[in-house]
Scaffold this motif. Structure first.
Motif, PDB file in Angstrom:
ATOM      1  N   LEU A  43      41.658 -32.114  -3.530  1.00  0.00           N
ATOM      2  CA  LEU A  43      40.964 -33.271  -2.959  1.00  0.00           C
ATOM      3  C   LEU A  43      40.412 -34.194  -4.045  1.00  0.00           C
ATOM      4  CD1 LEU A  43      39.034 -31.578  -0.009  1.00  0.00           C
ATOM      5  CD2 LEU A  43      41.057 -33.032   0.137  1.00  0.00           C
ATOM      6  N   LYS A  44      39.790 -33.604  -5.057  1.00  0.00           N
ATOM      7  CA  LYS A  44      39.236 -34.422  -6.140  1.00  0.00           C
ATOM      8  C   LYS A  44      40.343 -35.159  -6.889  1.00  0.00           C
ATOM      9  CE  LYS A  44      35.092 -31.680  -6.827  1.00  0.00           C
ATOM     10  NZ  LYS A  44      34.347 -30.788  -7.697  1.00  0.00           N
ATOM     11  N   SER A  45      41.434 -34.470  -7.154  1.00  0.00           N
ATOM     12  CA  SER A  45      42.548 -35.114  -7.858  1.00  0.00           C
ATOM     13  C   SER A  45      43.103 -36.275  -7.051  1.00  0.00           C
ATOM     14  CB  SER A  45      43.658 -34.098  -8.130  1.00  0.00           C
ATOM     15  OG  SER A  45      43.180 -33.082  -8.954  1.00  0.00           O
ATOM     16  N   GLN A  46      43.265 -36.054  -5.762  1.00  0.00           N
ATOM     17  CA  GLN A  46      43.785 -37.129  -4.928  1.00  0.00           C
ATOM     18  C   GLN A  46      42.822 -38.317  -4.905  1.00  0.00           C
ATOM     19  OE1 GLN A  46      44.765 -36.209  -0.845  1.00  0.00           O
ATOM     20  NE2 GLN A  46      45.792 -38.159  -0.574  1.00  0.00           N
ATOM     21  N   MET A  47      41.530 -38.054  -4.914  1.00  0.00           N
ATOM     22  CA  MET A  47      40.560 -39.158  -4.938  1.00  0.00           C
ATOM     23  C   MET A  47      40.646 -39.932  -6.254  1.00  0.00           C
ATOM     24  SD  MET A  47      37.273 -37.706  -2.741  1.00  0.00           S
ATOM     25  CE  MET A  47      36.603 -36.826  -4.112  1.00  0.00           C
ATOM     26  N   TYR A  48      40.820 -39.239  -7.358  1.00  0.00           N
ATOM     27  CA  TYR A  48      40.994 -39.919  -8.648  1.00  0.00           C
ATOM     28  C   TYR A  48      42.258 -40.778  -8.637  1.00  0.00           C
ATOM     29  CZ  TYR A  48      37.297 -37.648 -11.405  1.00  0.00           C
ATOM     30  OH  TYR A  48      36.088 -37.248 -11.919  1.00  0.00           O
ATOM     31  N   VAL A  49      43.354 -40.225  -8.102  1.00  0.00           N
ATOM     32  CA  VAL A  49      44.609 -40.980  -8.020  1.00  0.00           C
ATOM     33  C   VAL A  49      44.448 -42.179  -7.086  1.00  0.00           C
ATOM     34  CG1 VAL A  49      47.002 -40.882  -7.209  1.00  0.00           C
ATOM     35  CG2 VAL A  49      46.104 -39.049  -8.659  1.00  0.00           C
ATOM     36  N   GLU A  50      43.757 -41.965  -5.969  1.00  0.00           N
ATOM     37  CA  GLU A  50      43.577 -43.070  -5.015  1.00  0.00           C
ATOM     38  C   GLU A  50      42.785 -44.216  -5.631  1.00  0.00           C
ATOM     39  OE1 GLU A  50      42.654 -43.817  -0.317  1.00  0.00           O
ATOM     40  OE2 GLU A  50      41.843 -41.993  -1.236  1.00  0.00           O
ATOM     41  N   ARG A  51      41.834 -43.887  -6.468  1.00  0.00           N
ATOM     42  CA  ARG A  51      41.083 -44.941  -7.157  1.00  0.00           C
ATOM     43  C   ARG A  51      42.023 -45.817  -7.974  1.00  0.00           C
ATOM     44  NH1 ARG A  51      36.798 -43.104 -11.510  1.00  0.00           N
ATOM     45  NH2 ARG A  51      38.744 -42.668 -12.594  1.00  0.00           N
ATOM     46  N   ILE A 153      46.371 -27.885 -14.246  1.00  0.00           N
ATOM     47  CA  ILE A 153      46.866 -28.666 -15.382  1.00  0.00           C
ATOM     48  C   ILE A 153      47.740 -29.805 -14.869  1.00  0.00           C
ATOM     49  CG2 ILE A 153      48.448 -28.610 -17.366  1.00  0.00           C
ATOM     50  CD1 ILE A 153      47.383 -25.691 -17.839  1.00  0.00           C
ATOM     51  N   LEU A 154      48.598 -29.482 -13.917  1.00  0.00           N
ATOM     52  CA  LEU A 154      49.491 -30.493 -13.348  1.00  0.00           C
ATOM     53  C   LEU A 154      48.712 -31.572 -12.606  1.00  0.00           C
ATOM     54  CD1 LEU A 154      52.291 -31.582 -12.893  1.00  0.00           C
ATOM     55  CD2 LEU A 154      52.613 -29.881 -11.078  1.00  0.00           C
ATOM     56  N   LEU A 155      47.678 -31.191 -11.876  1.00  0.00           N
ATOM     57  CA  LEU A 155      46.845 -32.189 -11.189  1.00  0.00           C
ATOM     58  C   LEU A 155      46.264 -33.185 -12.191  1.00  0.00           C
ATOM     59  CD1 LEU A 155      44.852 -30.004  -8.627  1.00  0.00           C
ATOM     60  CD2 LEU A 155      46.737 -31.567  -8.127  1.00  0.00           C
ATOM     61  N   ALA A 156      45.756 -32.667 -13.300  1.00  0.00           N
ATOM     62  CA  ALA A 156      45.191 -33.543 -14.332  1.00  0.00           C
ATOM     63  C   ALA A 156      46.270 -34.449 -14.918  1.00  0.00           C
ATOM     64  CB  ALA A 156      44.532 -32.718 -15.424  1.00  0.00           C
ATOM     65  N   GLN A 157      47.458 -33.896 -15.137  1.00  0.00           N
ATOM     66  CA  GLN A 157      48.543 -34.708 -15.701  1.00  0.00           C
ATOM     67  C   GLN A 157      48.984 -35.824 -14.747  1.00  0.00           C
ATOM     68  OE1 GLN A 157      51.053 -31.271 -16.780  1.00  0.00           O
ATOM     69  NE2 GLN A 157      51.176 -32.244 -18.788  1.00  0.00           N
ATOM     70  N   ILE A 158      49.006 -35.535 -13.472  1.00  0.00           N
ATOM     71  CA  ILE A 158      49.384 -36.566 -12.491  1.00  0.00           C
ATOM     72  C   ILE A 158      48.391 -37.712 -12.552  1.00  0.00           C
ATOM     73  CG2 ILE A 158      49.590 -37.077 -10.019  1.00  0.00           C
ATOM     74  CD1 ILE A 158      50.637 -34.115  -9.753  1.00  0.00           C
TER      75      ILE A 158
END
Length: 193
Positions: A43-51, A153-158
């Motif tokens: 969820l946090k990763s998706q929110m960062y990407v959505e920003r 790790i992959l979430l951060a890379q995305i």
């Protein structure tokens, strides 16, 4: 020619400024997701990407205010179909959204097995190569990694790849404008000449 070169240098400066802020955000984001369970990390990763996606939308379509009300998948498809987002990034972000939806709609989602497989199977191009290198480097320094660690790790890379992509939006807008001009010129030639 000189003006275009100066413009390119200015674009590079802007991109570098954006990436300097990213270094701070990267440390914060990695700290947040490394201490989270898989659901929270997703969820946090998706929110960062959505920003970042919102930033792209606002940049390319500054007069469209209702887009911020769109769902994540609609925003993603919009900027991809407009030719703003590249396919390799679209594919992996789309899969990230799919995983998020699996968490939201399936009580028995086998998160440890499915998350990493779903996401890593969607990798291509630069992000796939970078992920392989990162995993090898981490194995050398930390030993074997769990699926959860690889997933995080992959979430951060995305997210990082999305930031790098959006940090060059000025150049992309210029290329996008040039592409539209060429398409209009071709259309005019076919219709009127």
């Amino acid at each position: 020619m000189k003006d275009k070169l100066e413009f390119q240098y200015r674009l590079a400066d802007i991109s570098n400024e954006n990436l300097e802020q990213t270094t701070f955000d990267k440390k914060k984001m990695i700290k947040e997701i490394s201490s989270s369970d898989l659901l929270s990390a997703t969820l946090k990763s998706q929110m960062y990407v959505e920003r970042e996606l919102n930033d792209l939308i606002e940049y390319f379509m500054p007069n469209v205010k209702t887009i911020s009300n769109l769902k994540f998948a609609s925003k993603l498809k919009l900027i991809y179909e407009l030719g703003i987002l590249e396919k390799y990034l679209f594919d992996v972000i789309y899969k990230l959204n799919r995983i998020r939806n699996e968490f939201a709609h399936k009580l028995n989602f086998d998160e440890d097995k499915d998350c990493y497989e779903i996401l890593s199977d969607s990798l291509s191009g630069r992000i796939k190569d970078l992920h392989k290198i990162e995993i090898k480097m981490r194995k050398i320094s930390h030993g074997n990694l769990s699926r959860e660690e690889k997933y995080k790790i992959l979430l951060a890379q995305i997210w990082i790849e999305t930031v790098i992509f959006t940090s060059t939006k000025e150049r992309r807008k210029m290329n996008f404008g040039e592409k539209i001009v060429k398409e209009v010129e071709l259309d005019v030639k076919h219709k009127y000449l």
